[in-house]
Design an enzyme around this catalytic site. Structure first.
Site, mmCIF file in Angstrom:
data_model
loop_
_atom_site.group_PDB
_atom_site.id
_atom_site.type_symbol
_atom_site.label_atom_id
_atom_site.label_comp_id
_atom_site.label_asym_id
_atom_site.label_seq_id
_atom_site.Cartn_x
_atom_site.Cartn_y
_atom_site.Cartn_z
ATOM 1 N N ARG A 109 61.793 21.840 -8.653
ATOM 2 C CA ARG A 109 61.149 21.608 -7.367
ATOM 3 C C ARG A 109 62.223 21.508 -6.272
ATOM 4 O O ARG A 109 63.322 21.007 -6.512
ATOM 5 C CB ARG A 109 60.369 20.301 -7.447
ATOM 6 C CG ARG A 109 59.544 19.942 -6.210
ATOM 7 C CD ARG A 109 58.379 20.853 -6.057
ATOM 8 N NE ARG A 109 57.345 20.263 -5.185
ATOM 9 C CZ ARG A 109 56.561 20.967 -4.384
ATOM 10 N NH1 ARG A 109 56.696 22.276 -4.319
ATOM 11 N NH2 ARG A 109 55.625 20.380 -3.671
ATOM 12 N N THR A 384 51.039 30.261 -4.205
ATOM 13 C CA THR A 384 51.839 29.909 -5.358
ATOM 14 C C THR A 384 51.557 31.000 -6.365
ATOM 15 O O THR A 384 50.623 31.777 -6.192
ATOM 16 C CB THR A 384 51.399 28.526 -5.886
ATOM 17 O OG1 THR A 384 51.506 27.578 -4.822
ATOM 18 C CG2 THR A 384 52.208 28.061 -7.059
ATOM 19 N N THR A 402 56.554 28.513 -6.352
ATOM 20 C CA THR A 402 55.874 28.688 -5.079
ATOM 21 C C THR A 402 56.827 28.709 -3.896
ATOM 22 O O THR A 402 57.954 28.209 -3.970
ATOM 23 C CB THR A 402 54.846 27.553 -4.878
ATOM 24 O OG1 THR A 402 54.096 27.770 -3.700
ATOM 25 C CG2 THR A 402 55.543 26.201 -4.793
ATOM 26 N N ASN A 404 54.982 27.718 -1.164
ATOM 27 C CA ASN A 404 53.966 26.872 -0.540
ATOM 28 C C ASN A 404 52.990 27.724 0.262
ATOM 29 O O ASN A 404 51.985 28.166 -0.269
ATOM 30 C CB ASN A 404 54.565 25.766 0.313
ATOM 31 C CG ASN A 404 53.557 24.644 0.554
ATOM 32 O OD1 ASN A 404 52.630 24.462 -0.216
ATOM 33 N ND2 ASN A 404 53.732 23.888 1.622
ATOM 34 N N ASP A 426 54.739 19.557 1.850
ATOM 35 C CA ASP A 426 54.145 18.874 0.699
ATOM 36 C C ASP A 426 54.499 17.400 0.662
ATOM 37 O O ASP A 426 53.941 16.646 -0.137
ATOM 38 C CB ASP A 426 54.568 19.563 -0.605
ATOM 39 C CG ASP A 426 53.600 20.672 -1.000
ATOM 40 O OD1 ASP A 426 52.636 20.912 -0.261
ATOM 41 O OD2 ASP A 426 53.819 21.302 -2.057
ATOM 42 N N SER A 455 53.661 17.692 -5.905
ATOM 43 C CA SER A 455 53.093 19.024 -6.095
ATOM 44 C C SER A 455 51.805 18.926 -6.891
ATOM 45 O O SER A 455 51.559 17.958 -7.606
ATOM 46 C CB SER A 455 54.093 19.906 -6.858
ATOM 47 O OG SER A 455 53.492 21.114 -7.282
ATOM 48 N N GLY A 476 47.225 27.906 -6.173
ATOM 49 C CA GLY A 476 46.035 27.497 -5.438
ATOM 50 C C GLY A 476 46.126 26.179 -4.717
ATOM 51 O O GLY A 476 45.087 25.552 -4.461
ATOM 52 N N GLY A 477 47.351 25.679 -4.387
ATOM 53 C CA GLY A 477 47.424 24.402 -3.700
ATOM 54 C C GLY A 477 46.728 23.324 -4.511
ATOM 55 O O GLY A 477 46.842 23.283 -5.732
#
Length: 576
Positions: A109, A384, A402, A404, A426, A455, A476-477
């Site tokens: 991340r 993503t 991703t 984002n 995020d 996340s 897909g968030g």
């Protein structure tokens, strides 16, 4: 949780206790017959958001690479062929399970730069400055993808770094045929138009590429060539790092050479739970996906879902109520465990879920305003992309990474050819204020230097008797978590084959806003009326959710079944 509990005491109906405690019969094994038929292969399977990238992974498997080798090659290929989400300038999570049972969660991340601060996106009036955390140079976290891929390869792969980089480099240099969906995304992207380098690369004399044309990316090819010849640390300490830092400095960004030099991906212990006799293996924080997924499965396990029928109002009601409770806890408790205390064990405990299940009224929706976070005993257009790989030995990789937002923050690093992320959004830029996905997040996820933002990415494995059964994930968030949840329920409660489970319509609720999101043609009028009569409120318009990429293994034959999501016309599952 006090408001939730008071409302629950008033609204619980007679007979709920019987329903909650109802014992579900042992589930039948998921069936792998019926139509649409998944892709299948006896040796290996790759399912990703792009057919070219899936082919790269399959070729690696055919030439002796294992699932991790193939996964790294797929990730790098997606950085070329799927520029809206595949990336070098972003980050993500890779969940690995080797055939001998060893499992590891690779956390790559992005991190907040050294110069990041708690209130960096607020104006002098204390209000959020529009788009500051989503568009442009200040929106980027320090990229983690290259570090994460190299870490996974060094620990679990068989091939050399240069071997898995070369396919992506060649595609970038030689070009590939632009698909209809890529051409459409380029035309409609506002972020590409906002910055000159993106317009230069993805336009020809002011005209975007059209379907069927060949897109070459020489700057990206040169970056991949440097990574191939000089190794993965080149991204963080070599010419590429200099290009990133220089572009940032010139345009008001705060990522510097030291931020890049000091970045490291890390391995974490996977999160583990169970559902109806199956072992669930998923991502721990700073992903919220694994905790929320296991919490919802623990709640739903207490109800006889199989007897309710797929897409019944009775089942959908329970699904929505479980979602809103898990997302309320997400908002309050979850963040980077290197910075804040997260009650992980308590949130995924069966006893905690039992208490939450008892607050669900079988006939009425509980308004989200009446639901606070729980009180556990303390011990994510959504651009993503996800891919899944299973090899001949049974090694498996589920990877979600991703930028984002679509094409990230819109910035292509000058001279390097790749988009940067806008992952700083995020974080809770202002705790208690919704982010670009409408998610409310708390102080645990506030901005701080070197911290990793929370996340929703949820790469997940399902295991039975120490053998892999299912590997799945999705972009897909915030809908990622509920997409993975529903694929699992479709397989193990409704006994769908994996392609049916991926194709099936989805619902989404994230606590706040108090709205049920649904897909086109995904809910019948009478089921919707029944849910509205219970008190559920629906979004004004439907919209598609996720892009699940999944692989199952038949326990009897060992056959690999692959499913790519029809919501993405470029996705493909390929096996041999």
């Amino acid at each position: 949780m006090k408001t939730l509990r008071m409302a629950a005491l008033v609204s619980l109906v007679i007979g709920l206790a019987t329903l909650v405690s109802a014992q579900q019969p042992d589930p039948k094994p998921p069936r792998e017959i019926g139509y649409p038929l998944p892709a299948h292969g006896t040796h290996g399977m790759v399912a990703s958001s792009n057919g070219i990238a899936s082919g790269v992974g399959l070729d690696v498997l055919k030439h002796g690479g294992n699932a991790v080798d193939a996964a790294v090659a797929v990730a790098l290929a997606l950085a070329v062929t799927h520029p809206s989400a595949g990336n070098l300038g972003g980050g993500g999570f890779m969940l690995i399970r080797m055939a001998d049972g060893r499992a590891s969660a690779v956390d790559y991340r992005e991190t907040a730069p050294e110069k990041a601060s708690h209130d960096m996106y607020l104006g002098t009036d204390g209000k959020l400055v529009p788009q500051l955390s989503t568009v442009g140079y200040l929106a980027s976290g320090v990229p983690g993808t290259v570090s994460g891929l190299s870490l996974a390869l060094s620990k679990f792969g068989k091939m050399h770094w240069r071997e898995v980089v070369e396919p992506a480099r060649k595609i970038a240099a030689d070009g590939f045929q632009v698909s209809y969906s890529l051409a459409a995304s380029l035309r409609t992207s506002r972020s590409i138009r906002a910055f000159p380098e993106g317009k230069r690369i993805f336009q020809r004399d002011g005209r975007f590429y059209e379907e069927g044309e060949i897109l070459k990316q020489p700057e990206l090819a040169a970056t991949l060539q440097r990574l191939e010849s000089d190794g993965p640390r080149e991204f963080y300490e070599g010419r590429t790092a200099q290009l990133i830092a220089s572009d940032m400095h010139e345009h008001g960004g705060i990522i510097g050479l030291d931020d890049l030099k000091n970045y490291r991906a890390v391995t974490r212990e996977p999160l583990k739970g169970t559902y109806r006799g199956y072992d669930i293996v998923s991502m721990p924080p700073p992903s919220s996906g694994g905790i929320a997924l296991v919490e919802m499965l623990n709640i739903l396990e207490r109800f006889p879902l199989a007897s309710m029928g797929f897409q019944s109002s009775e089942k959908d009601h329970l699904l929505i109520e479980a979602m809103r409770r898990a997302f309320a806890d997400r908002a309050e408790f979850l963040g980077d465990t290197d910075f804040v205390k997260v009650p992980v064990a308590a949130l995924i405990a069966k006893q905690y879920a039992e208490g939450l299940a008892k607050t669900i009224d079988a006939t009425n929706a509980m308004p989200s305003s009446a639901i606070g976070h729980g009180e556990p005993t303390r011990e994510e257009r959504q651009q993503t992309t996800h891919f899944t790989v299973v090899d001949a030995d049974g090694n498996a990789v589920v990877n979600t990474y991703t930028l984002n937002g679509s094409f990230g923050n819109g910035v292509v690093v000058r001279g390097a050819g790749f988009f940067m992320n806008n992952e700083m959004d995020d974080f809770a830029a202002k705790p208690g204020t919704p982010n670009m996905y409408g998610l409310l997040q708390g102080e645990a996820n506030s901005v701080a230097p070197h911290k990793r933002p929370l996340s929703a990415m949820t790469p997940t494995l399902v295991v039975k008797d120490q053998k892999l059964v299912l590997a799945v994930g999705s972009p897909g968030g915030p809908t990622i978590i509920n997409t993975v949840l529903q694929v699992i329920l479709n397989v193990f409660d409704d006994h769908m084959n994996i392609q049916q489970a991926v194709n099936a319509p989805r619902l989404h609720h994230q606590w706040m806003p108090d709205i049920v999101y649904f897909e086109p043609f995904g809910i019948s009028a009478d089921v919707r009326r029944a849910l509205e009569n219970r008190g559920h409120r629906f979004a004004e318009q439907p919209g598609y959710m996720g892009d699940a990429e999944a692989v199952m293994i038949d326990p009897q034959t060992g056959l690999r079944w692959g499913a790519s999501d029809p919501r993405n016309p470029d996705a493909a599952a390929v096996g041999y």
